[in-house]
Design a protein around this motif. Structure first.
Motif, short mmCIF file in Angstrom:
data_model
loop_
_atom_site.label_atom_id
_atom_site.label_comp_id
_atom_site.label_asym_id
_atom_site.label_seq_id
_atom_site.Cartn_x
_atom_site.Cartn_y
_atom_site.Cartn_z
N ALA A 1 0.83 -1.21 0.00
CA ALA A 1 0.00 0.00 0.00
C ALA A 1 0.87 1.26 0.00
O ALA A 1 0.59 2.21 -0.76
CB ALA A 1 -0.93 -0.01 1.21
N PHE A 2 1.91 1.28 0.83
CA PHE A 2 2.81 2.45 0.83
C PHE A 2 3.54 2.58 -0.50
O PHE A 2 3.77 3.69 -0.99
CB PHE A 2 3.81 2.32 1.98
N GLY A 3 3.90 1.43 -1.10
CA GLY A 3 4.55 1.47 -2.40
C GLY A 3 3.64 2.05 -3.47
O GLY A 3 4.09 2.83 -4.33
N GLY A 4 2.37 1.69 -3.45
CA GLY A 4 1.44 2.26 -4.42
C GLY A 4 1.27 3.75 -4.24
O GLY A 4 1.24 4.51 -5.23
N ALA A 5 1.19 4.18 -3.00
CA ALA A 5 1.07 5.62 -2.75
C ALA A 5 2.33 6.36 -3.19
O ALA A 5 2.25 7.46 -3.77
CB ALA A 5 0.80 5.86 -1.27
#
Length: 219
Positions: free
Chosen positions: A89-93
């Protein structure tokens, strides 16, 4: 008085009465407790039911060791899945923000690129990562809930764990074959561990102790 007189209080008791010469050997007289057969409770005592399904005809009162191992592995896998989901999720953001900055700076993908702009590419990549993040988090919830339900769960928990382990083992085998084809040592080790964990889950559910644990009566 004669000793042969049946009314003589000093003579021997008549045959067939307690203490008489006619009392059969090994048979207690009237008024004495009757001996039951060996291994059976006497009259008036509560009989303990023998529940089938476990060693010795009874159900286990404590969780068997293999089930405890499978439960701990479910918690560990669930924790790893939570961490993996958050990282995705942090990577997508991060990719979404980075693509927006690159688009604002005038970066161009060229005319042959199927995506219209850097921002569109970043949005698509971020969406894929978010989907994988949600899948990881959902699997984490499933792993942790199964581990929690081991204490008082019934056949539904056992069957779900078997299906979960079978699907995980199949995915692990496919990944292992791919890793062997590429010769990637890290990938091979990861999938070997995953197949082993899935095998432990299934084995814990199909053993006699596992079946007895989830079949035990609950009061």
């Amino acid at each position: 008085m004669s000793f042969g007189d049946p009314n003589n209080p000093y003579g021997p008791p008549p045959q067939g009465q307690p203490g008489g010469y006619g009392t059969p050997q090994g048979q207690p007289g009237y008024g004495y407790p009757q001996g039951g057969q060996p291994g059976q409770p006497g009259y008036g005592y509560p009989q303990q039911p023998a529940y089938p399904g476990g060693p010795g005809g009874g159900f286990p009162t404590e969780m068997p060791g293999l089930l405890q191992t499978a439960r701990v592995l479910l918690f560990i896998v669930g924790a790893v899945q939570v961490i993996g989901g958050l990282l995705l999720a942090f990577g997508g953001a991060f990719i979404k923000d980075a693509s927006s900055v690159a688009e604002d700076s005038g970066a161009d993908l060229g005319d042959d690129n199927p995506f219209g702009s850097v921002g569109d590419l970043g949005t698509a990549a971020a969406g894929v990562l978010v989907v994988f993040a949600l899948v990881c988090l959902a699997l984490a919830v499933l792993s942790i809930m199964l581990g929690v339900k081991f204490s008082n769960g019934a056949q539904g928990v056992r069957i779900t764990t078997i299906v979960y382990g079978a699907i995980g083992g199949l995915i692990g085998l496919l990944g292992l074959l791919g890793g062997l084809g590429q010769g990637a040592a890290g990938t091979i080790l990861f999938y070997v561990l995953w197949v082993a964990i899935s095998g432990i889950w299934i084995a814990a559910m199909v053993t006699e102790d596992g079946r007895a644990w989830f079949n035990r009566p609950r009061y």
